[in-house]
Structures are given as C-alpha cells and as structure tokens.
Design a protein around this motif. Sequence first.
Motif, PDB file in Angstrom:
ATOM      1  N   SER A 176       0.832  -1.212   0.000  1.00  0.00           N
ATOM      2  CA  SER A 176       0.000   0.000   0.000  1.00  0.00           C
ATOM      3  C   SER A 176       0.862   1.254   0.000  1.00  0.00           C
ATOM      4  N   ILE A 177       1.925   1.221   0.796  1.00  0.00           N
ATOM      5  CA  ILE A 177       2.826   2.381   0.872  1.00  0.00           C
ATOM      6  C   ILE A 177       3.413   2.702  -0.504  1.00  0.00           C
ATOM      7  N   LYS A 178       3.814   1.636  -1.223  1.00  0.00           N
ATOM      8  CA  LYS A 178       4.403   1.863  -2.554  1.00  0.00           C
ATOM      9  C   LYS A 178       3.381   2.468  -3.516  1.00  0.00           C
ATOM     10  N   LYS A 179       2.123   2.025  -3.385  1.00  0.00           N
ATOM     11  CA  LYS A 179       1.090   2.588  -4.254  1.00  0.00           C
ATOM     12  C   LYS A 179       0.880   4.070  -3.954  1.00  0.00           C
ATOM     13  N   ILE A 180       0.859   4.410  -2.655  1.00  0.00           N
ATOM     14  CA  ILE A 180       0.712   5.819  -2.288  1.00  0.00           C
ATOM     15  C   ILE A 180       1.907   6.618  -2.819  1.00  0.00           C
ATOM     16  N   GLU A 181       3.098   6.066  -2.644  1.00  0.00           N
ATOM     17  CA  GLU A 181       4.296   6.768  -3.139  1.00  0.00           C
ATOM     18  C   GLU A 181       4.220   6.996  -4.642  1.00  0.00           C
ATOM     19  N   ASN A 182       3.702   6.006  -5.367  1.00  0.00           N
ATOM     20  CA  ASN A 182       3.630   6.171  -6.819  1.00  0.00           C
ATOM     21  C   ASN A 182       2.611   7.225  -7.230  1.00  0.00           C
ATOM     22  N   ILE A 183       1.492   7.309  -6.491  1.00  0.00           N
ATOM     23  CA  ILE A 183       0.518   8.370  -6.777  1.00  0.00           C
ATOM     24  C   ILE A 183       1.168   9.733  -6.506  1.00  0.00           C
ATOM     25  N   ILE A 184       1.865   9.827  -5.365  1.00  0.00           N
ATOM     26  CA  ILE A 184       2.530  11.088  -5.021  1.00  0.00           C
ATOM     27  C   ILE A 184       3.571  11.442  -6.079  1.00  0.00           C
ATOM     28  N   ARG A 185       4.380  10.456  -6.444  1.00  0.00           N
ATOM     29  CA  ARG A 185       5.442  10.673  -7.444  1.00  0.00           C
ATOM     30  C   ARG A 185       4.839  11.171  -8.750  1.00  0.00           C
ATOM     31  N   ASP A 186       3.753  10.530  -9.175  1.00  0.00           N
ATOM     32  CA  ASP A 186       3.081  10.901 -10.416  1.00  0.00           C
ATOM     33  C   ASP A 186       2.629  12.364 -10.366  1.00  0.00           C
ATOM     34  N   GLU A 187       2.014  12.756  -9.241  1.00  0.00           N
ATOM     35  CA  GLU A 187       1.521  14.140  -9.136  1.00  0.00           C
ATOM     36  C   GLU A 187       2.676  15.146  -9.049  1.00  0.00           C
ATOM     37  N   MET A 188       3.750  14.778  -8.363  1.00  0.00           N
ATOM     38  CA  MET A 188       4.896  15.680  -8.270  1.00  0.00           C
ATOM     39  C   MET A 188       5.546  15.861  -9.650  1.00  0.00           C
ATOM     40  N   ASP A 189       5.669  14.758 -10.399  1.00  0.00           N
ATOM     41  CA  ASP A 189       6.251  14.845 -11.736  1.00  0.00           C
ATOM     42  C   ASP A 189       5.384  15.705 -12.651  1.00  0.00           C
ATOM     43  N   LYS A 190       4.053  15.480 -12.580  1.00  0.00           N
ATOM     44  CA  LYS A 190       3.137  16.262 -13.427  1.00  0.00           C
ATOM     45  C   LYS A 190       3.224  17.742 -13.106  1.00  0.00           C
ATOM     46  N   ALA A 191       3.462  18.072 -11.824  1.00  0.00           N
ATOM     47  CA  ALA A 191       3.531  19.483 -11.425  1.00  0.00           C
ATOM     48  C   ALA A 191       4.893  20.095 -11.761  1.00  0.00           C
ATOM     49  N   GLY A 192       5.789  19.274 -12.296  1.00  0.00           N
ATOM     50  CA  GLY A 192       7.090  19.812 -12.709  1.00  0.00           C
ATOM     51  C   GLY A 192       8.236  19.511 -11.764  1.00  0.00           C
ATOM     52  N   GLY A 193       7.993  18.638 -10.779  1.00  0.00           N
ATOM     53  CA  GLY A 193       9.062  18.301  -9.831  1.00  0.00           C
ATOM     54  C   GLY A 193      10.089  17.358 -10.440  1.00  0.00           C
ATOM     55  N   GLN A 194      11.343  17.474  -9.987  1.00  0.00           N
ATOM     56  CA  GLN A 194      12.395  16.533 -10.376  1.00  0.00           C
ATOM     57  C   GLN A 194      12.795  15.752  -9.135  1.00  0.00           C
ATOM     58  N   GLU A 195      12.824  14.420  -9.280  1.00  0.00           N
ATOM     59  CA  GLU A 195      13.104  13.605  -8.093  1.00  0.00           C
ATOM     60  C   GLU A 195      14.597  13.464  -7.838  1.00  0.00           C
ATOM     61  N   VAL A 196      14.970  13.605  -6.582  1.00  0.00           N
ATOM     62  CA  VAL A 196      16.358  13.422  -6.144  1.00  0.00           C
ATOM     63  C   VAL A 196      16.325  12.597  -4.857  1.00  0.00           C
ATOM     64  N   THR A 197      17.454  12.161  -4.381  1.00  0.00           N
ATOM     65  CA  THR A 197      17.541  11.600  -3.030  1.00  0.00           C
ATOM     66  C   THR A 197      18.717  12.259  -2.339  1.00  0.00           C
ATOM     67  N   LEU A 198      18.421  12.920  -1.245  1.00  0.00           N
ATOM     68  CA  LEU A 198      19.473  13.621  -0.495  1.00  0.00           C
ATOM     69  C   LEU A 198      19.812  12.819   0.760  1.00  0.00           C
ATOM     70  N   PRO A 199      20.995  13.051   1.320  1.00  0.00           N
ATOM     71  CA  PRO A 199      21.402  12.222   2.465  1.00  0.00           C
ATOM     72  C   PRO A 199      20.539  12.420   3.704  1.00  0.00           C
ATOM     73  N   VAL A 200      20.375  11.324   4.448  1.00  0.00           N
ATOM     74  CA  VAL A 200      19.749  11.404   5.766  1.00  0.00           C
ATOM     75  C   VAL A 200      20.723  12.059   6.748  1.00  0.00           C
ATOM     76  N   LEU A 201      21.995  11.710   6.636  1.00  0.00           N
ATOM     77  CA  LEU A 201      23.021  12.276   7.521  1.00  0.00           C
ATOM     78  C   LEU A 201      23.367  13.684   7.050  1.00  0.00           C
ATOM     79  N   GLN A 202      23.078  14.660   7.902  1.00  0.00           N
ATOM     80  CA  GLN A 202      23.326  16.055   7.528  1.00  0.00           C
ATOM     81  C   GLN A 202      24.319  16.679   8.506  1.00  0.00           C
ATOM     82  N   PRO A 203      25.349  17.359   8.010  1.00  0.00           N
ATOM     83  CA  PRO A 203      26.296  18.007   8.928  1.00  0.00           C
ATOM     84  C   PRO A 203      25.577  19.027   9.806  1.00  0.00           C
ATOM     85  N   LYS A 204      25.879  19.042  11.086  1.00  0.00           N
ATOM     86  CA  LYS A 204      25.240  19.973  12.018  1.00  0.00           C
ATOM     87  C   LYS A 204      25.484  21.428  11.604  1.00  0.00           C
TER      88      LYS A 204
END
Length: 570
Positions: free
Chosen positions: A49-77
Amino acid sequence: MRFSKLISKTQKEIPADADTASHQFMIRAGMIRQLSAGVYSYLPLALRSIKKIENIIRDEMDKAGGQEVTLPVLQPKELWDKSGRGEAFGKILFSVLDRKERELVLGPTHEEVMADLAGYFVKSYRDLPVMLYQIQTKFRDEPRPRGGLIRVREFTMKDLYSFDLDEKGLDDSYQRMRQAYQNIYRRTGLPVIMIEADSGAIGGKDSSEFMAINDCGEDVIIYCEKCGYAANSEKAKSIKLPGFAARPEPMEEVHTPDQKTIEEVASFLSVKPVRTLKAVFYYADGEIVFVAIRGDIEVNEIKLKNLLKVNELRLATNEEVEGAHLVAGSASPVGLKGIKIIVDEAIKNGTNYVAGANKQDYHIKNVNFPRDFTADIVADISLAMAGDVCIECGTTLKSVRGIEVGHIFKLGTALAEKMGAYYTDAKGNTKPIVMGSYGIGVGRLLASVAEASHDEKGFIWPLSIAPYEVYLCPLFLENERVAQAAERLYDELTECGIEVLFDDRDDSPGVKFNDADLLGIPLRVTISPKTLDKDSVELKWRAEKNSELVAVSDIVAKLKELVLTARNNA
Ligand SMILES: [Zn+2]
C-alpha cells in the motif's frame, strides 16, 4: 500471493496499547510491527500500500514539474547552525557523533540541504524556477509517538522544495502544489479540508495544512459554517465573548482557604470562571514570565512563543515558580514587580475580576485592568475555541478534530539568505532565491485513509491503495473441484495483471471471511461446492453488503473490467 506463504499472520486479539482503529487493524492484519516507541517495520501488506501511495505522489509531483532526487539522511550539524533552525527544532532533532567527534543530524526535513544544493546549481535567473523532491526517510524525536503510524519517530516523507525568482513565482508554485496535493488525496480516497496553519519551527510566512477530519486527530480545527473560515486552533483568530461588565468597584481582599484552582476559587466565591484572572507561569528561554488570562480561556502556547520570539517555551516547574518568589495558586499581577507580565487582550473586555493576592489562602475581588496592575505586553495569546465569534462574519465558531496529512509553506527568502542561495537577475543584480516547502507523510496518509474508511471488522481500502485488488477465497479446499477451480482462477487473474491474494489456507469459512474483512481487500471472490454447482463464483465488494453470483466463464473478464475501470479513475 498465496496467503499461506505470507510472513505475517492475522490475529484476533486487540493489542492493548493500540487506541485507534488504524493502529489496531494494522497490528491485527499483520501489516506493521513496532520495534521501539514510534519505530515500525512495514510488512508486505503495508509496504504494498505504501508503494502505491508513493507512486501516486510521485506521479503528481512529476506532473507538477518536480524533479526527483535523493538527499542524504546524515546532515552536517553546521548546516543547521548556518540556518539557525537547530534551536527551534530543539529536542526533535536526532543527532549523532562520527568517529572524529563531528556532529551530524538525522534529517527531520531537508530545507537546509536543498537550499545548499540550489545555491550550488542555480546561478542565473535562467535556472529558475525549479522544483526538487524526494520520497525518503525522516527522523524526529517526538515526545509522544502514538496511534501506530499516525505519529512516529522514523517515517517516509515526500518533501518538495520550490525555488523561484520572486514572490509571484512562489505564488504560482504554491498554487500548483495545492492542486497536486488535492489530486493526491482524491486518488488515495481521503477526504480533506485545507486550513490556515502556523509555520512552527519550519519558519516562513504563509502555510496551509491539509486535514483529515477525525476524532482521533491531535489537531483541533476551528471553523465557521457561514463564511468557511477554517484554521488550526494553534493559529486560529477569534473574538472572545465579552466578560462581566459593570462599574469598577474598589479592590477587596478575601480569605479563600485551600482554594487554588480557577474552578475552586470561582465556586467558593460564587462567580463564573469568566470573572476570574488565571495566572500561568512559563519558562521562556531561561526567563520566568507571568501570563494573566481570563479564567475561562486557555493560553495558546504557539501564539505566546511567536510573541516572545523564544525557542524554548514550557510551563514553569513549581521550583521555578517559587524561585521567582511567586505564590502558585494565589499568584496575582497586582503589585507584582521584577517579572515580565503578559496580559491577554480579552481581559480588557471585563471588570471586577477575582485575582490572586500573592499570599497563601487569599484572593482579591474587583481587580480591574489597567487600574490595578500594568502589563509589559497586552496581546492576543488566547486559544480559539468553539463558541468564540468568527472574526470574518460574526458567526459562532465550531470545532472539530483532525489529522494533519500535509503541510505546505511559503518560506520566502530568509532561509536562502542564510544558506547563501542566490542568483543573478537579468540586470546582473544578486538576489536570494525565493523558496517554498511542501511535505506529506506517507505512512500517516495510509493510517488516515484507514481511519476514514473502516468498519468494526476491518479496513475498507480504496482500490487505488489496497495491498491487493482481489481476495480469492475458496471454501472447503479438500474438495477437488473447488481446489482446481481456485488454482485455475488464481493463474488466470495473475496472468492478466490483477493483484490477487489467494487464501489457500486450510481454514474454516468463518476464519477466511473474517480475515477477508479485516484485510479489507476491495473485491472478494468466493468459490465453494455450492457456487460450483451453479457453475458460478460469488463476487462481493468489501464496501457493500450484497454479493452476486457470476458464471465461472465470465469472472475473469468481469474482474478485469472492474479493476481496470477503478485503476483508470484513480
Ligand atoms: Zn465566519
């Protein structure tokens, strides 16, 4: 998928610590398992179910002009020191030290990293506007994780960031995201309303929340039925009904033995709480402040925090109150010196209040403001409540509880300036990039759909996000005809791409029907010796009471049509 092979098992027992329907059913259906407070494993049914929700979200973000990236979880303080938001987030931030003793933050959100990235890649006005997003794990050390996936400490979030030339561009991006969010909720089958919200630690000016109306929600929405005004109670503006009005009388000290709370004092002196002054002490970044507010009104701590511009605001402890030479239970702004006094403005609309006397077991009657005490600040610090009056149209306001399922912010330029994210305009001037930030928690969205769509037996998933589309439910599998028909149907349905959960377990009809209802798969197909006598199977929607018999020769085509229609509409 064969049910007998699923790693998770269903259970009948209602888990003791689960107080919401979505939490109870998710545990009972074997969708999630808690590892530690607010930290969950997603098992196959939940992950689907989570993957299906993610795909709906991804689809809407792409349609709105978003570009997908993955940024690090570990962030320098240092990034958080640079933005200055580390203190505002406070203990919510998870941090770790690396082997060189450098402090890293486990990202609760990614404005800093995104602004840093944009500052590097965006050079000129030609590079804007741009929208970047990711669907990724976030960490927040919530003080009170609860409700299964509703409030957790580790969760998947879609966060998009918009980068624009100017305010006008930001308005456009904000509008586009608003629409994309509405599409996401429609496609996942969740009714929501959009309300005004406080920006909190994220910062910025305008922000809106998407709320799923639900009694188990932690947020209170104040709304007006007449004009449509709706806001989170943290942010809501309202007009308080006026207090008691009469000619101011002289102050009079009264003995009130053992009467400490507003209710006790009001009842002892036979006055309504609206005629009392409540004293509340706060610890605000190291300073004890005195808040005087009408006895029938609660302090809105968000308004107070914004007013005082502090990072840490909490109720003062008894020791801190006594340390400031105040008498808790009988404290009063009358005659008080050496402490900051904040007065809620509703106090101005009333006279002859009962207030503390700053000595044990005594109160003062007929206290009037500003005749008898002064304030350092008079401001609206009251929590809006049902029964208050709408500032827009004068109608009595109502309230309802909700779950926040999305939050969008206009950040403006403040963060870009701090993070050094600038661009050069057409005339060669250097300008800060105008930012917006837009978030949706994926697991919370799933839990909110479950809260909105279930009955006493289990989930009623919308087809668009159900773990499977069809629950294939053969009864009396020891019967050779049933077993053969079920195996054949399972193969045929799987062949044409329909997602089938095949209950191939050797269990009684009662157990199978109960699990079918608990799991909430939208379509159930039952095969039994009885239905086969009529060359048929039984077809039933989880959401409906009635079922129908469908000829064995027609069932594949029928299911294909139903599923494809539902998929196309989602
Ligand atoms: Zn109104």
